[in-house]
Design an enzyme around this catalytic site. Structure first.
Site, PDB file in Angstrom:
ATOM      1  N   GLY A   1     -28.785  91.536  33.684  1.00 15.20           N
ATOM      2  CA  GLY A   1     -28.356  91.500  32.292  1.00 15.20           C
ATOM      3  C   GLY A   1     -29.359  90.848  31.381  1.00 15.20           C
ATOM      4  O   GLY A   1     -29.415  91.155  30.192  1.00 15.20           O
TER       5      GLY A   1
ATOM      6  N   PRO B   1     -35.536  91.875  34.352  1.00 15.17           N
ATOM      7  CA  PRO B   1     -35.773  92.546  35.628  1.00 15.17           C
ATOM      8  C   PRO B   1     -35.957  91.543  36.772  1.00 15.17           C
ATOM      9  O   PRO B   1     -36.276  90.375  36.558  1.00 15.17           O
ATOM     10  CB  PRO B   1     -37.057  93.325  35.381  1.00 15.17           C
TER      11      PRO B   1
ATOM     12  N   ASP C   1     -18.868  86.270  36.226  1.00 16.31           N
ATOM     13  CA  ASP C   1     -19.527  87.579  36.215  1.00 16.31           C
ATOM     14  C   ASP C   1     -19.628  88.135  37.638  1.00 16.31           C
ATOM     15  O   ASP C   1     -20.659  88.652  38.051  1.00 16.31           O
ATOM     16  CB  ASP C   1     -20.918  87.469  35.587  1.00 16.31           C
TER      17      ASP C   1
ATOM     18  N   LEU D   1     -36.977  95.301  41.887  1.00 17.56           N
ATOM     19  CA  LEU D   1     -35.778  95.449  42.709  1.00 17.56           C
ATOM     20  C   LEU D   1     -34.583  95.920  41.904  1.00 17.56           C
ATOM     21  O   LEU D   1     -33.680  96.567  42.426  1.00 17.56           O
ATOM     22  CB  LEU D   1     -35.439  94.102  43.380  1.00 17.56           C
TER      23      LEU D   1
END
Length: 837
Positions: free
Chosen positions: A531, A534, A646, A527
């Site tokens: 960071g 995967p 983040d 998908l």
């Protein structure tokens, strides 16, 4: 005869003064031969109200409206507007009697903007308009002894005045309701209406776009019984309500002073105001809704709202939340469901005693309650009222009030509230087994048994602890156990976390199950790339679709981030936060399992030239609002106070209906209740979304998340990344700031959503985005203020100060979901490391 110059001058001054007086104090009538233009007004005989053209105070336009306002009050207070949706663009407007006898408003081009629209044909010289001392503007027929053809009190706007009627007419379908202004500076038709609903027992309601927002409870002849402690405040002013029980109901009130009224404001609240001469301001007597519990249906069916409760919503005894996860997360709208079926339901299903013991149903008495909506009328007296409900299988509750009589309810009970003062007894129908009580003998027998069981459990725990201390051969794979030990240690010092979900209750998946579900992490199931590794789409054996984040073995920070995410997100439940389903720790494998989001991440739509067309303005606005609500939950409403650190477009996931959910809590930090700011020597996050105080000094707080939120706002509005260079090599923040200063903020919008009808809202959202990215943290609003600014129609928001323009330092300003992590260092501050993702 020659008149001396001095006398001529005096005569001219006299005539000028005379006509000036006429313009200032005016007549109280308009006739066919005496229209009024923009500079003229009518004044009622007692000098309380004035009628004419006006522009709202603080309006940024020069649009002219025709209305009625208080004359001798220094604060402009308009009580009625004629051409609310068709203003005059300049000062050329005229109010006059037309050829067909109607009162009309026309502009300088003789275009008809508004009319009383009376269908009875009368001669123009047979009608006149008069402004009454009550503030009522009346069109009268001179031929029939002053018969009233039309009056402003029969066409109310946002103010409910003494001697005015609100209500419905069952024969004609007439419905006299209040309607709010769009904003304090814009008198055009707003989103809120208020009026009487012709239920079996009439109630006063406030609607937003025809959806109920608040209700008063039934009228009992003296008061609305859903308004706590309002007897002395509201209904000693001569309130009167009449109903023929056939759909015709009207409400009015009398007051000796016309310096008194009720107003439906643009925010959807009704205020009672009276003028204080000594204070030279309007005093607010009452306001409704007045508490969060007043919001219609806040706790859903069979849920009770407690104004001082924490949480405010509780299920009625004998009921449980319909959706436990949503309920615990603070979303109570789905309400509660019955735990044990009623006797009628059991008999209908062929079970004589299924959970109810075969006995008849009973009633649970709740005192001092606001009764639910949709009460039905029964002619039974107080003694017979309970039996009327018991004899009706569909009856779920009853109540009796002397002024109302017997009320019964069928189906779900919606909009219940517990009052501290007034209120009436509400009796809710339950299965007999729900009210069973244990005898003293049962308690005497049970107590020792429980005591013995408790002692035995303590002994077992002590024995286990002793055995654990003995040297033993380590298990084949203690990765999961070590992980949970470290996670528990991580939260042991956090008082707020001590009572949270046990970490070991989080499901542990076997690695082989996840590998099979993703076709061994096949590339076609990938998908995106986060960071720290995967993310793959998978499907469990029972058919549930999942998203699996596989932490990269090359990332030295992977285990720490996984621990942090499990600790944080396992304790959070909110519709705008992605749900963590479990994790997997086997050997060197570290995986997190989430609910699957079919539309992937926001950046996949926002920055794709084809997909961004799917995001119309309404969808983008809803996404901004949803992100705010999720962030507010993290900052203020969850049991933990969490700073995300983040927040960015690739960490906003979209469900099948394009509703946003905040994800990726690997970098989140849990704050103590009294902690507002923290400092770190390890700055992690994404360039382009980092606040300046965090990027340069390692300081982070709610306001650093707000900075990231502002960047996302501007990206959503424009459809461009912050890293994208605009004219003169400006990044998105600098470009938005330039457009704002040039008065062209709306031109920042993506051409796919650029539309004149959304221009004001787009400009407001640009302004909010710029307020969020201001350089000084204390200048930025908190998230609750951002939500208020998004929802309010008030355009008088603070002026933004210059944003912080964060230069790129060797890393991408923004990360798409298919980019890998990057690292960079900052040389001008003493930080161990700065990691840009």
């Amino acid at each position: 005869m020659v008149v001396p110059v001095s006398i001529r001058r005096r005569l001219a001054l006299f005539l000028l003064a005379f006509f000036s007086l006429k313009l200032c104090f005016g007549e109280d009538r308009i006739t066919f031969s005496t229209p009024i233009n923009d500079s003229e007004t009518l004044l009622c005989k007692r000098g309380i109200f004035r009628f004419g053209f006006f522009t709202p105070v603080n309006s940024t336009t020069r649009l002219r409206y025709v209305g009625i306002w208080y004359d001798k009050i220094p604060i402009q207070t308009v009580i009625w507007v004629a051409n609310k949706d068709t203003p005059v663009n300049d000062t050329s407007g005229v109010v006059s009697i037309s050829e067909d006898g109607n009162l009309v408003v026309k502009d300088g081009r003789n275009r008809l903007l508004w009319s009383t629209n009376v269908t009875v044909q009368v001669a123009p010289n047979a009608t006149w308009v008069q402004l009454m001392d009550s503030g009522n503007l009346m069109l009268q027929d001179n031929r029939n002894k002053g018969e009233t053809l039309w009056e402003s009190f029969k066409h109310p706007y946002n103010s409910f005045m003494p001697r005015m009627n609100l209500g419905t007419n069952g024969r004609t379908g007439e419905n006299l309701k209040l309607t709010s202004w769009r904003s304090d500076q814009d008198p055009s038709t707003g989103n809120y209406t208020a009026g009487l609903a012709p239920f079996a027992f009439p109630e006063l309601l406030i609607w937003k776009n025809k959806v109920p927002q608040w209700r008063s409870g039934p009228w009992n002849g003296q008061v609305f019984i859903g308004l706590p402690d309002m007897d002395s405040l509201l209904f000693l002013d001569g309130f009167n309500l009449n109903s023929d029980n056939q759909g015709t109901v009207s409400m009015s009130y009398a007051n000796d002073s016309f310096m008194y009224h009720f107003n439906l404001d643009p925010d959807g609240a009704i205020y009672q105001r009276d003028w204080s001469t000594s204070m030279r301001s309007w005093r607010i007597g009452i306001r409704f809704p007045s508490t969060d519990c007043d919001a219609y249906g806040r706790c859903g069916p069979y849920g009770i709202c407690h104004p001082r409760g924490n949480p405010p919503c509780k299920c009625v005894k004998g009921f449980v939340p319909r959706n436990e996860t949503e309920w615990n997360g603070g979303n109570w709208s789905n309400g509660c469901v019955r735990r044990t079926p009623l006797r009628c339901e059991r008999l209908r299903n062929g079970s004589s005693n299924g959970g109810g013991g075969g006995k008849g149903d009973v009633f649970l008495k709740l005192q001092k309650m606001k009764v639910p909506i949709s009460a039905e009328q029964s002619l039974a007296n107080e003694q017979a009222c309970p039996n009327v409900c018991l004899d009706n299988c569909s009856c779920t509750a009853y109540a009796y009030d002397r002024g109302v009589g017997c009320m019964i309810w069928s189906g779900g009970l919606v909009d219940m509230q517990s009052f501290l003062g007034s209120g009436i007894d509400l009796n809710i129908r339950l299965a007999h087994s729900e009210l069973k009580t244990h005898s003293k003998r049962a308690i005497m027998i049970t107590a020792p048994v429980l005591g013995v069981a408790l002692v035995a459990a303590v002994c077992v725990l002590l024995a286990c602890r002793k055995l654990k201390k003995r040297p033993a051969e380590p298990p084949k794979d203690r990765s999961a156990e070590i992980l949970f030990e470290r996670m528990e240690a991580l939260t042991s010092g956090n008082e707020a976390a001590s009572n949270q979900v046990k970490l070991k209750e989080l499901p542990l998946f076997e690695f082989q199950v996840l590998a099979t579900s993703t076709d061994n992490f096949c590339l076609r199931n990938k998908l995106g790339q986060g960071g720290f590794g995967p993310v793959y789409k998978g499907k469990l054996p029972e058919g549930q679709e999942i998203a699996v984040k596989r932490l990269s073995r090359a990332s030295g920070q992977g285990l720490e981030e996984l621990m942090n995410e499990v600790v944080v997100i396992s304790k959070l439940q909110h519709r705008n936060l992605v749900k963590l389903l479990g994790c997997c720790i086997e050997g060197e494998e570290r995986l997190l399992v989430y609910e699957y989001m079919p539309k992937k991440s926001l950046d996949a739509y926002l920055f794709d030239p084809l997909k961004q067309k799917i995001l119309d303005w309404k969808t983008r606005f809803n996404i901004m609002e949803g992100i705010c609500r999720g962030l507010l939950y993290l900052h203020r409403d969850s049991r933990l106070k969490i700073i995300h650190r983040d927040l960015k477009a690739s960490n906003i996931l979209l469900d099948e209906y394009l509703n946003p959910k905040i994800s990726d809590f690997g970098l989140a930090r849990v704050f103590q209740a009294n902690e507002d700011e923290a400092n770190t020597r390890r700055v992690v996050g994404t360039y382009g979304y980092m606040s300046p105080e965090y990027a340069m000094e390692g300081l982070f707080s709610e306001k650093s998340d707000v900075f990231s939120l502002g960047v996302i706002f501007l990206e959503i509005i424009s459809g461009r990344k912050n890293s994208h260079k605009e004219e003169n090599n400006l990044n998105l923040l600098a470009y938005a700031w330039k457009l704002w200063n040039d008065g062209e903020a709306a031109s920042l919008a993506d051409p796919n959503v650029s539309d004149e009808c959304f221009e004001k809202e787009i400009q407001k959202c640009v302004q909010i985005g710029l307020l969020c990215v201001q350089e000084v943290a204390n200048d930025r609003p908190n998230v609750s203020t951002v939500i208020w600014m998004l929802s309010t129609e008030n355009s008088n928001l603070p002026e933004p100060k210059q944003p912080a323009f964060i230069a790129r330092r060797g890393a991408s300003d923004a990360e798409s979901s298919d980019q890998s992590s990057q690292k960079a260092s900052v040389n001008d501050v003493s930080l161990t490391a700065v990691t840009g993702r």
